[in-house]
Design an enzyme around this catalytic site. Structure first.
Site, mmCIF file in Angstrom:
data_model
loop_
_atom_site.group_PDB
_atom_site.id
_atom_site.type_symbol
_atom_site.label_atom_id
_atom_site.label_comp_id
_atom_site.label_asym_id
_atom_site.label_seq_id
_atom_site.Cartn_x
_atom_site.Cartn_y
_atom_site.Cartn_z
ATOM 1 N N ASP A 248 40.027 44.461 51.316
ATOM 2 C CA ASP A 248 40.016 43.938 49.950
ATOM 3 C C ASP A 248 38.829 44.507 49.159
ATOM 4 O O ASP A 248 37.707 44.585 49.683
ATOM 5 C CB ASP A 248 39.888 42.410 50.050
ATOM 6 C CG ASP A 248 40.139 41.697 48.741
ATOM 7 O OD1 ASP A 248 41.236 41.834 48.193
ATOM 8 O OD2 ASP A 248 39.226 40.980 48.277
ATOM 9 N N GLU A 326 42.001 48.870 49.617
ATOM 10 C CA GLU A 326 42.427 48.383 48.308
ATOM 11 C C GLU A 326 41.321 48.786 47.346
ATOM 12 O O GLU A 326 40.323 48.091 47.199
ATOM 13 C CB GLU A 326 42.609 46.861 48.292
ATOM 14 C CG GLU A 326 43.272 46.388 47.002
ATOM 15 C CD GLU A 326 42.524 45.345 46.192
ATOM 16 O OE1 GLU A 326 43.062 44.868 45.189
ATOM 17 O OE2 GLU A 326 41.376 44.994 46.544
HETATM 18 C C1 NOJ Z 1 42.151 41.750 45.508
HETATM 19 C C2 NOJ Z 1 43.208 40.820 46.002
HETATM 20 O O1 NOJ Z 1 44.402 41.530 46.174
HETATM 21 C C3 NOJ Z 1 43.317 39.719 44.999
HETATM 22 O O2 NOJ Z 1 44.437 38.898 45.231
HETATM 23 C C4 NOJ Z 1 42.038 38.926 45.027
HETATM 24 O O3 NOJ Z 1 42.087 37.936 44.021
HETATM 25 C C5 NOJ Z 1 40.834 39.824 44.776
HETATM 26 N N1 NOJ Z 1 40.889 41.060 45.499
HETATM 27 C C6 NOJ Z 1 39.567 39.120 45.178
HETATM 28 O O4 NOJ Z 1 39.504 39.000 46.560
#
Ligand code: NOJ
Length: 611
Positions: A248, A326
């Site tokens: 993440d 991500e």
């Molecule tokens: C990316 C995640 O996909 C999202 O759902 C989340 O709110 C943020 N990062 C913070 O962790």
């Protein structure tokens, strides 16, 4: 497999000369994929909305296990599980309080072990989500940081700073939270700190940084203790046998020295400005779409050292475990730095996700993605939907197919559901025909649209609250899945309860209403995945079909022996004779002449055998 909507008077297969000529190879591919993740189709399960095992209206791990046969039948290679760890659920689990335990909402560690074993028994790999940029404010470390004084080792695990202004009354810099509002929260002075409320007698103290909600304090990744802890967390799940991690906010962990002010804006759907309405928005040569987050809090060079260390940890384990970034980073050449040979293995391709439904920009982003990843020897990934964006079946039904709002309210212009679904199926078939690894978001195999009429009082996304309702946020793409058309809650769980209401239209999309129905979205995905596997498209090649190389309406490419042709224009595309339709996102048209020709209607993709 050929699907023709009128009675063909002759076979659509012919053995004449090769009907398509192609240009030079844009991508040669690995030939055979040496590691599983290079050509995998990976299905994202959002646990709270996939299937409910215990009837509380929230999906859980036993619910997922009970539906693994659906995923095996669909034909996916792996599942990525969004967070199921202990969490107060202020951001649907992306606020982790304990990285080594399952939240009771979702089950137990034993339930996880069972899920993993059952998935592996079906040949499905499991990737779990790692949330290293921030913890929950309920994490033991943050609680200890509040309990401890300024300057303590406990506070040094997070980004605590003195405020600006005469009395430190201003935040340390001007950064904004991605969910809206300031990225800093002030706490009271000294040990036993609490967020400042303005109550009488309170002595305000330091501020802490949170790029997201105030309940998600950012960790200090320049602190070796933080690094050591996360390596142990990796090992905990690797020892259990997981096949990898989706990381993440992989571009956010290191902040620029001195935390300098920054006047740009940040958003979950960064770059919300779309191309001019009704025109071809075009695309820069590098495939950038505005999907990148920039500024001193993102994509700092220091993050790469962390991934090199993690790469070494994973390499100690057998079975090609993978790290997936991500990272909302552009240009694609910059994103490719996350997947250099000694770092992560894949990075989500948000430039592809955010490209308008338009032939020229799609060709550009496809070519740029392959080029950038080939430079570092990594597979390109492709993705159209996830739990943070409007589902592509709705996004592509908006009047401007380049728009990407953060959620859709009932009072907003509504997507055209039929058009959106048609384009979504066409976009998915285009994606699945590309070499590399594709990510699917749960429910897209059913063609699910976004819920665009949620009442505000059921919303849970912090982005809705932190923007004071200016953005609908992400709840509309997180609706519990419909499994059975005629059951309460569309068969989401045994009680009929669902944590968010489902739209009545979900009856049409229920899995049981589509299974075995030729031409349904589900069966089309299934056929596509089986064909993709049989034709080894994931590890294949890419060359543009010359006749369409500059077309404003058609994207046509050759991958190994298959031609993938997407018609984004308004007129049908007549196929040359001597083609066999392997899969079509919607029925193709065949005339009734003695020597019939196949036409690909508007907003339809076909896979053709290039004879
Ligand atoms: C990316 C995640 O996909 C999202 O759902 C989340 O709110 C943020 N990062 C913070 O962790």
């Amino acid at each position: 497999m050929t699907r023709i909507d009128s009675t063909p008077t002759a076979s659509t297969t012919a053995t004449a000369t090769a009907p398509f000529s192609t240009g030079a190879l844009v991508h040669t591919g690995p030939g055979e994929a040496p590691e599983w993740w290079r050509d995998a189709v990976i299905y994202q399960v959002y646990p709270r909305s996939f299937a409910d095992g215990d009837g509380d209206g929230v999906g859980d791990l036993p619910g997922i296990t009970s539906k693994l046969d659906h995923l095996a039948e669909l034909g996916v290679d792996a599942v990525w599980l969004s967070p199921f760890y202990r969490s107060p659920q202020k951001d649907a689990g992306y606020d982790v309080a304990d990285y080594r335990d399952v939240d009771p909402l979702f089950g137990t560690l034993a339930d996880f072990d069972e899920l993993l074993a059952q998935a592996h028994a079906r040949g499905i790999r499991i990737i779990v989500d790692l949330v290293p940029n921030h913890t929950s404010d309920q994490h033991a470390w943050f609680q200890a940081a509040l309990a401890a004084p300024e300057g303590s080792v406990e506070r040094a695990r997070y980004v605590f700073r003195e405020g600006e202004g005469e009395h430190g009354e201003l935040p340390p810099n001007n950064w904004q939270s991605i969910f809206g509002g300031p990225a800093w929260t002030r706490v009271t002075a000294g040990p036993g700190a609490r967020p400042v409320t303005g109550a009488e007698g309170e002595t305000p103290g330091q501020w802490y940084l949170h790029l997201f909600d105030s309940t998600q304090p950012d960790l200090a990744w320049d602190n070796p203790e933080v690094r050591e802890e996360f390596e142990q967390v990796l090992r905990f799940w690797l020892d259990k046998g997981v096949d990898g991690f989706r990381v993440d906010v992989a571009h956010g962990m290191i902040k620029a020295d001195g935390l300098p002010d920054w006047d740009g804006t940040v958003s979950m759907v960064e770059g919300t400005e779309a191309g001019e309405e009704g025109t071809d928005p075009g695309a820069p040569e590098d495939g950038s779409t505005g999907a990148g987050n920039s500024g001193p809090m993102f994509d700092q060079d220091g993050v790469h050292e962390i991934y090199r260390a993690w790469h070494r940890v994973l390499a100690e384990y057998d079975g090609d475990r993978a790290l997936v970034a991500e990272a909302w980073v552009e240009p694609l050449s910059r994103l490719a730095r996350y997947v250099r040979p000694d770092e992560m293995h894949q990075a989500f391709n948000f430039s592809f996700l955010t490209t308008a439904w338009s032939a020229a920009p799609l060709r550009t982003v496809i070519a740029s993605s392959l080029r950038a990843n080939d430079e570092v020897g990594a597979p390109t990934t492709w993705v159209l939907s996830n739990h943070d964006v409007v589902r592509h079946a709705s996004r592509l039904g908006l009047a401007d197919p380049g728009l990407r709002p953060n959620g859709i309210f009932a009072h907003d212009p509504q997507p055209d559901e039929e058009l959106g679904l048609r384009r979504a199926r066409a976009a998915s078939l285009l994606m699945l025909g590309l070499p590399g690894s594709s990510y699917l978001y749960q429910g897209e195999e059913l063609g699910l649209p976004e819920h665009t009429a949620l009442p505000d009082d059921v919303r849970e996304d912090p982005a809705f609250f932190r923007t004071q309702g200016a953005e609908a946020g992400r709840d509309g793409c997180r609706i519990p899945l419909p499994w059975r058309a005629d059951a309460d809650g569309f068969g989401f769980g045994p009680s009929g309860k669902t944590w968010l209401p489902q739209p009545a239209s979900y009856a049409r999309y229920a899995a049981d209403a589509q299974r075995g129905v030729e031409g349904s979205t589900y069966e089309t995905y299934r056929t596509a995945l089986a064909t993709r596997r049989a034709e080894r498209l994931g590890s294949g090649t890419l060359a543009w079909v010359e006749d369409y190389a500059d077309s404003v309406d058609v994207v046509a490419l050759r991958n190994r022996d298959v031609v993938v042709l997407a018609n984004l224009g308004t007129e049908p595309v007549v196929l040359p004779r001597g083609t066999e339709v392997l899969v079509a996102s919607d029925p193709v048209l065949t005339d009734r002449s003695a020597d019939p020709q196949v036409r690909v209607p508007s907003d339809t993709t076909v896979w053709l055998r290039a004879l």
